[in-house]
Design an enzyme around this catalytic site. Structure first.
Site, PDB file in Angstrom:
ATOM      1  CG  MET A  81     -20.198   9.763 -23.883  1.00 62.27           C
ATOM      2  SD  MET A  81     -19.845   8.997 -25.681  1.00 62.27           S
ATOM      3  CE  MET A  81     -20.281  10.599 -26.783  1.00 62.27           C
ATOM      4  CG  HIS A  82     -25.576   9.920 -24.965  1.00 58.67           C
ATOM      5  ND1 HIS A  82     -24.971  10.484 -26.118  1.00 58.67           N
ATOM      6  CD2 HIS A  82     -25.257   8.686 -24.925  1.00 58.67           C
ATOM      7  CE1 HIS A  82     -24.316   9.587 -26.672  1.00 58.67           C
ATOM      8  NE2 HIS A  82     -24.532   8.645 -25.961  1.00 58.67           N
ATOM      9  CG  ASP A 240     -18.626   6.577 -21.404  1.00 60.21           C
ATOM     10  OD1 ASP A 240     -18.828   6.801 -22.804  1.00 60.21           O
ATOM     11  OD2 ASP A 240     -19.457   6.238 -20.946  1.00 60.21           O
TER      12      ASP A 240
END
Length: 502
Positions: A81-82, A240
């Site tokens: 992520m991110h 995830d």
């Protein structure tokens, strides 16, 4: 020859792409993975080349496609992520992607909180500003690499860049978008208020589709590279953690996951958007339409035990080597001989600072209450209990926000220890279920693909069909759980006292 219908799940991870070929009954038919490097161009910076994700994905898919007697009906994506992938008008990568664990954006985090207000940010996104999230990365690029920023036309999350190469579609999902700091948690779409305040064009961001929806079809070019059929449905997928939740069978309110890896996560599934008003916990959309997660992260879980084994336990390492045993098994065995509470010894596991619930990068670890009667086995017992109490800190905050729990599915390396799992069940006062198999986010991608292809009607049905019930369940001992609740009240006083003394 009988043909088996299957889906593929892909996890675009931080160290590698992992792929699973999964039958519609959940049986894993094949696995493949390809690693790639992590770039650290400066202290605290972490980057990767998106092109390497793509090449690794092509290689994994090509390997999984070379299976006789298998009909692949869909593909689903999960991933780290991110991260921020910056693309120009021709969809070319402008610079290496900034990752979830990149720490360069401290100034931009402070700017976002000043411009928007912490309370407003939490109300809209479910999260306080964090250096790892996507919005600070966009501001960092604007303020530090102006030429690159001037060329930006799209900003994608890691797995969504891979999907662009697979399908030509600019799409993300609510679970992954929740980690951008630009997403309206309750409404499950981009926040016009945040985009306007931060002067980020809406057209830079992808369309949002729910995780099990078909977000595109495999292009002829991608099909030629991978050996998969042109037009193969590709699900929107998930970040995830949300993908791993599906793989653990967590799709309904009251269910949760306790992950004991190097770090630790604890999150619960709910039917409404949940927020911690102080930003101590993370609120994210789930991969289940109409579902949400409330999550706490502790930075040192299994990592605290590994630090002890490496830095303190020289004698135990030699003893384990002489007996041809695993040193962690030995440490847990010795700790189990010590009673609950480690004879008055506490350990704060803040060896790398702490995230939830303190959000304090300056927090430090400590043993508190040492006496001449304590031995090394007490140190280990207190360390393990300190990790459990840190998880309980998060659990207490979750309960304060109305989260309800039936049980947690325990995953990760630490969950494989019967002794540590029993200790954690007692400290949390909740059953810990052990999954029959632990396949991680890629399994979540495969599950979502079955829904996108119409093989299962919804995510919950797909999970019920594909994930076997837990192989065993560790139940808390009521008397010991009550004792741990009393001990936690004392533990909870230690961090504020030490923080005040800094």
């Amino acid at each position: 020859m009988t043909t088996t219908r299957a889906t593929i799940g892909i996890d675009v991870g931080t160290s590698a792409v992992k792929g699973l070929l999964v039958g519609l009954d959940g049986v894993v038919l094949a696995t493949a993975s390809r690693p790639y490097p992590l770039l650290t161009p400066a202290p605290g910076w972490t980057e990767q080349e998106p092109e390497q994700w793509w090449q690794a994905t092509v290689s994994v898919l090509a390997e999984l496609a070379r299976r006789d007697g298998i009909e692949v009906v869909a593909l689903g994506l999960a991933g780290q992520m991110h991260g921020s992938v910056f693309l120009d008008a021709d969809d070319q990568v402008i610079r290496p992607a900034l990752l979830w664990n990149d720490g360069r954006t401290g100034d931009q985090v402070r700017q976002i909180e000043q411009r928007i207000g912490r309370a407003t940010l939490i109300r809209i996104t479910g999260n306080a500003a964090s250096a790892g999230m996507q919005a600070p990365k966009i501001l960092w690029l604007q303020q530090n690499e102006s030429e690159a920023f001037s060329r930006v036309r799209k900003v994608l999350l890691p797995k969504d860049f891979v999907r662009l190469r697979l399908t030509g579609s600019y799409v993300t999902d609510p679970a992954d978008a929740s980690g951008t700091l630009l997403f309206d948690l309750a409404e499950r779409h981009w926040s016009s208020e945040l985009l306007q305040t931060l002067d980020i064009p809406r057209e830079w961001l992808p369309e949002v589709m729910e995780s099990p929806e078909m977000a595109g079809r495999l292009t002829a070019e991608a099909a030629a590279l991978t050996g998969l059929p042109t037009g193969l449905p590709v699900a929107a997928g998930a970040g995830d953690n949300a993908g791993a939740a599906l793989g653990a069978g967590v799709v309904r309110p009251g269910q949760g996951v306790l992950s004991i890896g190097t770090s630790g996560t604890i999150f619960v599934h709910g039917s409404e958007a949940m927020r911690d008003p102080n930003g101590a916990l993370n609120g994210f959309c789930a991969a289940v339409p109409g579902g949400w997660h409330l999550m706490g992260v502790i930075l040192a879980a299994g990592g605290a035990l590994r630090w002890y084994a490496d830095a303190v336990a020289a004698d135990q390492r030699r003893e384990a080597q002489d007996a041809q045993r695993d040193v962690y098994d030995l440490l847990l065995e010795q700790a189990s001989a010590v009673p609950e509470g480690a004879d008055g010894l506490f350990f704060l596991p803040y060896l790398s600072g702490e995230r939830s619930p303190h959000m304090d990068a300056s927090a430090r670890g400590a043993w508190i209450g040492l006496t001449l009667s304590h031995e090394r086995r007490h140190l280990v017992r207190a360390l393990l209990e300190g990790v459990g109490f840190a998880f309980r800190d998060c659990l207490v905050r979750m309960q304060a926000e109305g989260a309800e729990f039936e049980q947690f599915v325990a995953v990760g390396g630490g969950a494989r220890s019967d002794a540590w799992r029993q200790m954690l069940a007692n400290q949390l006062g909740l059953p810990l279920a052990v999954p029959t198999a632990e396949e991680g986010p890629a399994m979540g991608g495969a599950i979502l693909a079955t829904v996108a292809a119409g093989c299962h009607p919804d995510v919950a049905t797909a999970v019920d069909a594909m994930i076997k019930p837990p192989s065993k369940r560790t139940m808390p001992d009521p008397a010991i759980a009550a004792r741990y609740a009393e001990l936690h009240a004392g533990y909870a006083k230690l961090y504020p006292a030490l923080a005040a003394a800094r």
